[in-house]
Design a protein around this motif. Sequence first.
Motif, PDB file in Angstrom:
ATOM      1  N   ASN A 252       5.189   5.009  -3.512  1.00  0.00           N
ATOM      2  CA  ASN A 252       5.944   4.597  -4.684  1.00  0.00           C
ATOM      3  C   ASN A 252       5.249   3.434  -5.376  1.00  0.00           C
ATOM      4  OD1 ASN A 252       7.822   3.927  -6.607  1.00  0.00           O
ATOM      5  ND2 ASN A 252       9.257   2.977  -5.183  1.00  0.00           N
ATOM      6  N   ILE A 253       4.898   3.623  -6.642  1.00  0.00           N
ATOM      7  CA  ILE A 253       4.293   2.565  -7.454  1.00  0.00           C
ATOM      8  C   ILE A 253       5.166   2.421  -8.688  1.00  0.00           C
ATOM      9  CG2 ILE A 253       2.252   1.840  -8.741  1.00  0.00           C
ATOM     10  CD1 ILE A 253       0.564   3.413  -6.818  1.00  0.00           C
ATOM     11  N   SER A 254       5.822   1.311  -8.785  1.00  0.00           N
ATOM     12  CA  SER A 254       6.878   1.138  -9.794  1.00  0.00           C
ATOM     13  C   SER A 254       6.379   0.664 -11.147  1.00  0.00           C
ATOM     14  CB  SER A 254       7.935   0.145  -9.268  1.00  0.00           C
ATOM     15  OG  SER A 254       7.329  -1.097  -8.959  1.00  0.00           O
ATOM     16  N   SER A 255       5.157   0.132 -11.223  1.00  0.00           N
ATOM     17  CA  SER A 255       4.658  -0.406 -12.487  1.00  0.00           C
ATOM     18  C   SER A 255       3.324   0.241 -12.830  1.00  0.00           C
ATOM     19  CB  SER A 255       4.486  -1.920 -12.403  1.00  0.00           C
ATOM     20  OG  SER A 255       3.867  -2.431 -13.577  1.00  0.00           O
ATOM     21  N   VAL A 256       3.115   0.491 -14.108  1.00  0.00           N
ATOM     22  CA  VAL A 256       1.873   1.106 -14.545  1.00  0.00           C
ATOM     23  C   VAL A 256       0.689   0.193 -14.273  1.00  0.00           C
ATOM     24  CG1 VAL A 256       2.122   0.196 -16.894  1.00  0.00           C
ATOM     25  CG2 VAL A 256       0.738   2.242 -16.501  1.00  0.00           C
ATOM     26  N   ASP A 257       0.919  -1.120 -14.249  1.00  0.00           N
ATOM     27  CA  ASP A 257      -0.177  -2.063 -14.032  1.00  0.00           C
ATOM     28  C   ASP A 257      -0.587  -2.160 -12.565  1.00  0.00           C
ATOM     29  OD1 ASP A 257      -0.216  -2.784 -16.763  1.00  0.00           O
ATOM     30  OD2 ASP A 257       1.483  -4.131 -16.451  1.00  0.00           O
ATOM     31  N   ASP A 258       0.174  -1.548 -11.669  1.00  0.00           N
ATOM     32  CA  ASP A 258      -0.168  -1.604 -10.250  1.00  0.00           C
ATOM     33  C   ASP A 258      -1.097  -0.471  -9.828  1.00  0.00           C
ATOM     34  OD1 ASP A 258       1.432  -3.825  -9.960  1.00  0.00           O
ATOM     35  OD2 ASP A 258       3.215  -2.678  -9.346  1.00  0.00           O
ATOM     36  N   TYR A 259      -1.258   0.538 -10.649  1.00  0.00           N
ATOM     37  CA  TYR A 259      -2.097   1.676 -10.269  1.00  0.00           C
ATOM     38  C   TYR A 259      -3.574   1.309 -10.117  1.00  0.00           C
ATOM     39  CZ  TYR A 259       1.753   4.969 -10.913  1.00  0.00           C
ATOM     40  OH  TYR A 259       2.939   5.663 -10.790  1.00  0.00           O
ATOM     41  N   PRO A 260      -4.197   0.561 -11.064  1.00  0.00           N
ATOM     42  CA  PRO A 260      -5.617   0.215 -10.872  1.00  0.00           C
ATOM     43  C   PRO A 260      -5.869  -0.543  -9.575  1.00  0.00           C
ATOM     44  CG  PRO A 260      -4.947  -0.208 -13.135  1.00  0.00           C
ATOM     45  CD  PRO A 260      -3.695   0.096 -12.379  1.00  0.00           C
ATOM     46  N   THR A 261      -4.958  -1.462  -9.215  1.00  0.00           N
ATOM     47  CA  THR A 261      -5.123  -2.206  -7.969  1.00  0.00           C
ATOM     48  C   THR A 261      -5.015  -1.285  -6.757  1.00  0.00           C
ATOM     49  OG1 THR A 261      -4.151  -4.157  -9.033  1.00  0.00           O
ATOM     50  CG2 THR A 261      -4.269  -4.157  -6.627  1.00  0.00           C
ATOM     51  N   ALA A 262      -4.079  -0.343  -6.830  1.00  0.00           N
ATOM     52  CA  ALA A 262      -3.922   0.596  -5.722  1.00  0.00           C
ATOM     53  C   ALA A 262      -5.155   1.485  -5.560  1.00  0.00           C
ATOM     54  CB  ALA A 262      -2.676   1.452  -5.949  1.00  0.00           C
ATOM     55  N   PHE A 263      -5.751   1.881  -6.668  1.00  0.00           N
ATOM     56  CA  PHE A 263      -6.990   2.648  -6.593  1.00  0.00           C
ATOM     57  C   PHE A 263      -8.122   1.799  -6.021  1.00  0.00           C
ATOM     58  CE2 PHE A 263      -5.200   5.725  -9.712  1.00  0.00           C
ATOM     59  CZ  PHE A 263      -5.619   6.903  -9.104  1.00  0.00           C
ATOM     60  N   ALA A 264      -8.241   0.561  -6.499  1.00  0.00           N
ATOM     61  CA  ALA A 264      -9.336  -0.320  -6.059  1.00  0.00           C
ATOM     62  C   ALA A 264      -9.242  -0.639  -4.575  1.00  0.00           C
ATOM     63  CB  ALA A 264      -9.341  -1.600  -6.892  1.00  0.00           C
ATOM     64  N   ASN A 265      -8.039  -0.811  -4.064  1.00  0.00           N
ATOM     65  CA  ASN A 265      -7.846  -1.146  -2.647  1.00  0.00           C
ATOM     66  C   ASN A 265      -7.876   0.075  -1.733  1.00  0.00           C
ATOM     67  OD1 ASN A 265      -7.557  -3.803  -3.439  1.00  0.00           O
ATOM     68  ND2 ASN A 265      -5.310  -3.717  -3.488  1.00  0.00           N
ATOM     69  N   GLY A 266      -7.991   1.245  -2.316  1.00  0.00           N
ATOM     70  CA  GLY A 266      -8.029   2.457  -1.509  1.00  0.00           C
ATOM     71  C   GLY A 266      -6.676   2.904  -0.995  1.00  0.00           C
ATOM     72  N   LYS A 267      -5.591   2.345  -1.548  1.00  0.00           N
ATOM     73  CA  LYS A 267      -4.248   2.739  -1.094  1.00  0.00           C
ATOM     74  C   LYS A 267      -3.878   4.145  -1.562  1.00  0.00           C
ATOM     75  CE  LYS A 267      -2.420  -1.984  -0.838  1.00  0.00           C
ATOM     76  NZ  LYS A 267      -1.365  -2.917  -1.322  1.00  0.00           N
ATOM     77  N   ILE A 268      -4.421   4.544  -2.692  1.00  0.00           N
ATOM     78  CA  ILE A 268      -4.183   5.899  -3.193  1.00  0.00           C
ATOM     79  C   ILE A 268      -5.507   6.502  -3.659  1.00  0.00           C
ATOM     80  CG2 ILE A 268      -1.799   5.443  -3.898  1.00  0.00           C
ATOM     81  CD1 ILE A 268      -2.791   5.208  -6.782  1.00  0.00           C
ATOM     82  N   LYS A 269      -5.601   7.818  -3.582  1.00  0.00           N
ATOM     83  CA  LYS A 269      -6.774   8.534  -4.063  1.00  0.00           C
ATOM     84  C   LYS A 269      -6.506   9.235  -5.393  1.00  0.00           C
ATOM     85  CE  LYS A 269      -9.644   7.683  -0.712  1.00  0.00           C
ATOM     86  NZ  LYS A 269     -10.893   6.912  -0.959  1.00  0.00           N
ATOM     87  N   ALA A 270      -5.238   9.388  -5.719  1.00  0.00           N
ATOM     88  CA  ALA A 270      -4.862  10.035  -6.971  1.00  0.00           C
ATOM     89  C   ALA A 270      -3.477   9.559  -7.368  1.00  0.00           C
ATOM     90  CB  ALA A 270      -4.890  11.555  -6.836  1.00  0.00           C
ATOM     91  N   ALA A 271      -3.193   9.633  -8.654  1.00  0.00           N
ATOM     92  CA  ALA A 271      -1.876   9.285  -9.182  1.00  0.00           C
ATOM     93  C   ALA A 271      -1.353  10.455  -9.985  1.00  0.00           C
ATOM     94  CB  ALA A 271      -1.953   8.033 -10.053  1.00  0.00           C
ATOM     95  N   PHE A 272      -0.035  10.662  -9.919  1.00  0.00           N
ATOM     96  CA  PHE A 272       0.594  11.766 -10.638  1.00  0.00           C
ATOM     97  C   PHE A 272       1.574  11.213 -11.666  1.00  0.00           C
ATOM     98  CE2 PHE A 272      -1.022  13.834  -6.898  1.00  0.00           C
ATOM     99  CZ  PHE A 272      -1.403  15.080  -7.355  1.00  0.00           C
ATOM    100  N   PHE A 273       1.425  11.690 -12.903  1.00  0.00           N
ATOM    101  CA  PHE A 273       2.274  11.274 -14.013  1.00  0.00           C
ATOM    102  C   PHE A 273       2.778  12.512 -14.744  1.00  0.00           C
ATOM    103  CE2 PHE A 273      -1.197   8.150 -13.632  1.00  0.00           C
ATOM    104  CZ  PHE A 273      -0.490   6.984 -13.397  1.00  0.00           C
ATOM    105  N   THR A 274       3.816  12.315 -15.541  1.00  0.00           N
ATOM    106  CA  THR A 274       4.087  13.315 -16.565  1.00  0.00           C
ATOM    107  C   THR A 274       3.000  13.176 -17.627  1.00  0.00           C
ATOM    108  OG1 THR A 274       5.515  11.814 -17.823  1.00  0.00           O
ATOM    109  CG2 THR A 274       6.564  13.224 -16.147  1.00  0.00           C
TER     110      THR A 274
END
Length: 427
Positions: A252-274
């Motif tokens: 769960n990533i609640s803010s759009v600004d948290d996705y780049p950090t999650a990618f950089a830290n390796g927490k996620i490999k992909a993100a799903f959006f509408t």
Amino acid sequence: MRIGIPANGAFHQFVRLSYDQERNENVVSGGFSIDVFEATLKRLPYNLNYDLVPCYDTYDQMVEQVYYKGFDAAISDIEVYADRFQYVDFSQPYVSSGIQMVVAVEPDKVKEKWMFMKAFTRAMWLQLLFMHLFVCSVVWLIESHHGQNPELKGLGVMLWFTVTVLFFAHRETLKCNLARFVLAPWLVVILVVSACFTASLTTMLTVSQFKPSVTDIATLQRTNAMVGCNGNSFIVRYLVKTLKFKGENVKNISSVDDYPTAFANGKIKAAFFTAPHAEVFLAKYCKGFIKAGPNYKLGGLGFAFPKGSPLAVDFSKAILQVTESGDVEKFEKSMLQALNCTSSLKLGSDPIGPEPFSSLFAISGVIAAIAILITFVNTAAKGVDKLSCGNGFWRWAYIYLIKSSRIYKFHRSRSRPKQNGVALVPI
């Protein structure tokens, strides 16, 4: 009317809230969905008194509040999803939508090594090679059969001639006007094609080449990779039930600004959006991320009303009018431009095919074909009188056909001895 709006949405570009100190509460200050809603109200045949009430629950819970009479309607970036029809009726979608995967990019080393081959399509390379060998072979054939150019004798010389012509560096002088007539239009073709090749290759060299770090969902599932999405939306349910992701692999990533950090830290490999949210994310973080995989079509974004409410029909008609007027597209364009991100990412420019040069190829090919036909007939006409053996049917038929041609008659008239400017005709 009490109209619910999401207060915890990940993308504030659709519904934007600000804190009102006098009222000591959050109030709506704008957003794409609000702009569409207000434009729709202007096209209703009646005035609608309403209050926009922030809802701090999930989107599904906000829709259920409409069913349980907590809200008289709900607006914002609400996905028209099949499961939600048991609670509400939806208006006509004002934006098409779907589930889109976004991943980080990485340099494509393979494309960098063979980048020059991507300037043209395979069909273009093959057609260019064939036409070049054909035209140069015709020129060599014309020169060698006339016997006037000892510089163009031999197969090796012909092959070298085909190479030097590409760079306008051929030193062999053409002595036959027919050969010059064939080569001239082909040199024009080479000049045009070379200019296009240089422009395409320059673009590809100056624009970074990238590829998606993950190309499909099967790879994520096979490697047991973590993926991210907005936990307040229906996407979690869609990933688990429809796309068969494991629940523990959905973060769960609640803010759009948290996705780049999650990618950089390796927490996620992909993100799903509408799809509309993916456009906003890529407009804001356009450097380093890209769409990948298929777009799973959904119902679109719409407004929710109680079951059987006539407002759903009225709003649907008004939304169609707003869409047809171009206002929705204008609002969306304004929202994306406000993010002001210019990306240099590109998966590679499209290679150039043979279609733009088809007319030039056709002209040069026709001229070469006519020239080789003239050369053949001239050569045959010269050799008719040298046929001295055999009295078979095919020999006399061949002589008759050649001598009846205009080219042969023209050749004979030029080759007859002249006296005082008049050709002597043997009796």
